[in-house]
Design a protein around this motif. Sequence first.
Motif, PDB file in Angstrom:
ATOM      1  N   TRP A  13      16.646   3.762  16.944  1.00  0.00           N
ATOM      2  CA  TRP A  13      16.340   3.857  15.517  1.00  0.00           C
ATOM      3  C   TRP A  13      15.783   5.239  15.176  1.00  0.00           C
ATOM      4  O   TRP A  13      16.235   5.884  14.229  1.00  0.00           O
ATOM      5  N   GLN A  14      14.832   5.709  15.973  1.00  0.00           N
ATOM      6  CA  GLN A  14      14.237   7.030  15.725  1.00  0.00           C
ATOM      7  C   GLN A  14      15.300   8.117  15.756  1.00  0.00           C
ATOM      8  O   GLN A  14      15.329   9.008  14.906  1.00  0.00           O
ATOM      9  N   ILE A  15      16.172   8.040  16.768  1.00  0.00           N
ATOM     10  CA  ILE A  15      17.202   9.054  16.939  1.00  0.00           C
ATOM     11  C   ILE A  15      18.182   9.016  15.771  1.00  0.00           C
ATOM     12  O   ILE A  15      18.522  10.043  15.182  1.00  0.00           O
ATOM     13  N   ALA A  16      18.613   7.817  15.397  1.00  0.00           N
ATOM     14  CA  ALA A  16      19.582   7.686  14.301  1.00  0.00           C
ATOM     15  C   ALA A  16      18.972   8.185  12.996  1.00  0.00           C
ATOM     16  O   ALA A  16      19.622   8.911  12.234  1.00  0.00           O
ATOM     17  N   ALA A  17      17.718   7.809  12.751  1.00  0.00           N
ATOM     18  CA  ALA A  17      17.065   8.219  11.504  1.00  0.00           C
ATOM     19  C   ALA A  17      16.918   9.739  11.459  1.00  0.00           C
ATOM     20  O   ALA A  17      17.158  10.370  10.421  1.00  0.00           O
ATOM     21  N   LEU A  18      16.566  10.308  12.592  1.00  0.00           N
ATOM     22  CA  LEU A  18      16.380  11.767  12.645  1.00  0.00           C
ATOM     23  C   LEU A  18      17.718  12.496  12.473  1.00  0.00           C
ATOM     24  O   LEU A  18      17.805  13.483  11.734  1.00  0.00           O
ATOM     25  N   ALA A  19      18.747  11.999  13.150  1.00  0.00           N
ATOM     26  CA  ALA A  19      20.067  12.638  13.037  1.00  0.00           C
ATOM     27  C   ALA A  19      20.549  12.573  11.594  1.00  0.00           C
ATOM     28  O   ALA A  19      21.083  13.537  11.048  1.00  0.00           O
ATOM     29  N   LEU A  20      20.333  11.422  10.952  1.00  0.00           N
ATOM     30  CA  LEU A  20      20.731  11.240   9.555  1.00  0.00           C
ATOM     31  C   LEU A  20      20.007  12.230   8.657  1.00  0.00           C
ATOM     32  O   LEU A  20      20.599  12.878   7.797  1.00  0.00           O
ATOM     33  N   PHE A  42      15.698  17.574  -1.197  1.00  0.00           N
ATOM     34  CA  PHE A  42      16.895  16.785  -1.526  1.00  0.00           C
ATOM     35  C   PHE A  42      16.790  15.395  -0.887  1.00  0.00           C
ATOM     36  O   PHE A  42      17.224  14.408  -1.472  1.00  0.00           O
ATOM     37  N   VAL A  43      16.171  15.328   0.312  1.00  0.00           N
ATOM     38  CA  VAL A  43      15.897  14.030   0.930  1.00  0.00           C
ATOM     39  C   VAL A  43      14.979  13.226   0.002  1.00  0.00           C
ATOM     40  O   VAL A  43      15.210  12.041  -0.284  1.00  0.00           O
ATOM     41  N   MET A  44      13.935  13.909  -0.482  1.00  0.00           N
ATOM     42  CA  MET A  44      12.969  13.264  -1.380  1.00  0.00           C
ATOM     43  C   MET A  44      13.651  12.744  -2.644  1.00  0.00           C
ATOM     44  O   MET A  44      13.457  11.600  -3.061  1.00  0.00           O
ATOM     45  N   LEU A  45      14.498  13.585  -3.239  1.00  0.00           N
ATOM     46  CA  LEU A  45      15.205  13.209  -4.462  1.00  0.00           C
ATOM     47  C   LEU A  45      16.046  11.949  -4.220  1.00  0.00           C
ATOM     48  O   LEU A  45      16.059  11.030  -5.045  1.00  0.00           O
ATOM     49  N   GLY A  46      16.721  11.934  -3.073  1.00  0.00           N
ATOM     50  CA  GLY A  46      17.532  10.764  -2.727  1.00  0.00           C
ATOM     51  C   GLY A  46      16.685   9.522  -2.540  1.00  0.00           C
ATOM     52  O   GLY A  46      17.086   8.408  -2.913  1.00  0.00           O
ATOM     53  N   ILE A  66      23.214   6.463  -8.506  1.00  0.00           N
ATOM     54  CA  ILE A  66      22.058   7.222  -9.022  1.00  0.00           C
ATOM     55  C   ILE A  66      21.779   8.410  -8.105  1.00  0.00           C
ATOM     56  O   ILE A  66      21.584   9.543  -8.547  1.00  0.00           O
ATOM     57  N   CYS A  67      21.766   8.143  -6.792  1.00  0.00           N
ATOM     58  CA  CYS A  67      21.500   9.185  -5.807  1.00  0.00           C
ATOM     59  C   CYS A  67      22.561  10.277  -5.888  1.00  0.00           C
ATOM     60  O   CYS A  67      22.247  11.469  -5.948  1.00  0.00           O
ATOM     61  N   LEU A 195      24.094  16.489  -0.591  1.00  0.00           N
ATOM     62  CA  LEU A 195      24.361  15.061  -0.799  1.00  0.00           C
ATOM     63  C   LEU A 195      24.040  14.269   0.460  1.00  0.00           C
ATOM     64  O   LEU A 195      23.501  13.154   0.388  1.00  0.00           O
ATOM     65  N   MET A 196      24.353  14.841   1.640  1.00  0.00           N
ATOM     66  CA  MET A 196      24.005  14.181   2.902  1.00  0.00           C
ATOM     67  C   MET A 196      22.493  13.989   2.987  1.00  0.00           C
ATOM     68  O   MET A 196      22.013  12.941   3.410  1.00  0.00           O
ATOM     69  N   ALA A 197      21.750  15.051   2.595  1.00  0.00           N
ATOM     70  CA  ALA A 197      20.292  14.958   2.614  1.00  0.00           C
ATOM     71  C   ALA A 197      19.827  13.853   1.669  1.00  0.00           C
ATOM     72  O   ALA A 197      18.977  13.024   2.016  1.00  0.00           O
ATOM     73  N   GLY A 198      20.408  13.830   0.468  1.00  0.00           N
ATOM     74  CA  GLY A 198      20.033  12.823  -0.521  1.00  0.00           C
ATOM     75  C   GLY A 198      20.345  11.418  -0.037  1.00  0.00           C
ATOM     76  O   GLY A 198      19.517  10.504  -0.151  1.00  0.00           O
ATOM     77  N   LEU A 199      21.540  11.229   0.533  1.00  0.00           N
ATOM     78  CA  LEU A 199      21.920   9.902   1.030  1.00  0.00           C
ATOM     79  C   LEU A 199      21.007   9.481   2.184  1.00  0.00           C
ATOM     80  O   LEU A 199      20.658   8.309   2.315  1.00  0.00           O
ATOM     81  N   ALA A 200      20.605  10.452   3.011  1.00  0.00           N
ATOM     82  CA  ALA A 200      19.667  10.148   4.097  1.00  0.00           C
ATOM     83  C   ALA A 200      18.360   9.632   3.491  1.00  0.00           C
ATOM     84  O   ALA A 200      17.810   8.612   3.938  1.00  0.00           O
ATOM     85  N   GLY A 201      17.854  10.333   2.462  1.00  0.00           N
ATOM     86  CA  GLY A 201      16.630   9.891   1.801  1.00  0.00           C
ATOM     87  C   GLY A 201      16.774   8.500   1.227  1.00  0.00           C
ATOM     88  O   GLY A 201      15.889   7.649   1.376  1.00  0.00           O
TER      89      GLY A 201
END
Lengths: 283, 226
Positions: A13-20, A42-46, A66-67, A195-201
């Motif tokens: 989970w940690q690895i996947a979340a970090l990679a995302l 951008f993570v925050m905005l997402g 919305i994101c 957008l990747m950053a936003g979707l990660a957020g």
Amino acid sequence: MDTLVLFTLNATWQIAALALMALGLALVFGLLRIMNMAHGEFVMLGAYAPVLAAQLGLPALAAVPICLMMVGLTAWLVERLVVRHLYARMFDSLLATWALSILMRKGAELVFGRQFRNVASPLDGVTQIGAIGYPSYRLAVIALVLAGGLGLWLWYRRSATGLRLKAMVDNPALAQAVGINTARLSAMAFVSGCLMAGLAGMLLAPTLSISPGMGLDALIRSFFALIVGGLGSLEGLALGASVIGGLQSGLSAAFTQTAGYLGVLSLAILFLWRYPDGLYRRR
Amino acid sequence: MTVQLDKISGGYGDTLIHRELSLSVAAGEVVAIVGRNGTGKTTLARLITGELPLAGGVIRLGDRPIRPLAAWGRARAGVVSMPQTGMVFDTLSVHENLLLSGATPAQIAAITRHFPRLAERMTQTAGSMSGGERKILGFARAMLMPGTALVLDEPSEGVQPENIARMQALIDAKRQAGTAVLLLEQNISMILAVADRVLAMDVGGLTFALEKHQINREAVLSALEI
């Protein structure tokens, strides 16, 4: 046995979340040689997308459009007004996006307020794995990261657009000579990275506490993963996220959370100092 | 299609290398520009392809002014080029380099019959090949691109004679097809083999022209020695 399964699940989970979280930063740096200091914002905005969806009383899935709209529009504007003029000027772009990150943070304080928020997980069940019950949402995100990462990797290697991107990274002048509109491709790459950053957020929102200042932590953790793995490739990102995520969850399980942070920080400093190319060196 | 340069000026930043230079290459004509190193041949190529911005003047492809177009736009409008250096994508495979021309698999197979060396190295990265082989690859890529004008900057440098002969045959085929070819070369035998007209370049501009019947080894050599 159960402890081992639980540890493996937590580490994954940690690895996947970090990679995302780091994917957008890696994309923008790898394709454009821009260290996007506003990546975390951008993570925050997402992450605010599901907050907004909940406030408006919309179903959880409404967070996705919305994101995409909120982050996409911001990234597009930022590219047009700022980043476009700073390609191939690494230090200038770093300073400019740093200033941008402060602006976005303060802007978010004005719009969303300074308080911490939480959003409910859209998938609030527990999946039984042997004797262990693990949050279904986390398992779904892990699966999504694996499938998405593999898909992106294949797309970059096989598709026509992937080839044009590789050509642009390799030799921008020749890329133009074969008719590639590098200005538009760069803009697309930047907006996609954001957008990747936003979707990660958005995806990680149920597992984080959301506030305008959350971007800094996201940026630093992403940066560590990229430094250890090697800047600018998907392979390096996967490797770096595994080492950093694995180390953090290992130390946290064996000792304390603080030991986890300390270990990650020491490793990142060691790499910056001794192996600035990271584990996965680009050709 | 005719390429026409009308009093173009340009260079690097404030340093103008060319001032009000005019020349035209007709459709189906091969014009060679010869001159020592440092006289501005590569700069001229870059001004035409759009890699460097013009400080003044007009460039027309047929009737169409192409100055407003960026380099990628000029390439799509039909100005195909092979730069002197950086003529291949080093990290991409030979096949990917050829694919970026937009050619079909059949066209790629056809061009590699002219250059068997490329066929043997399809999956190898371009950067791992010798200088001459990279020139051949860059040349093959330029030949595959659909265009009505062709700017070749020293294609024969470091290339073996039998492959230079194949290059000449392909340039001749482009001429037959009505392409305007501008060839910047130092290789006299290639110039003698393909050029319809030779222009001599020295620092400051074009000095003299040799028409088809005037082109011979001595005349071209004298242009190179100015």
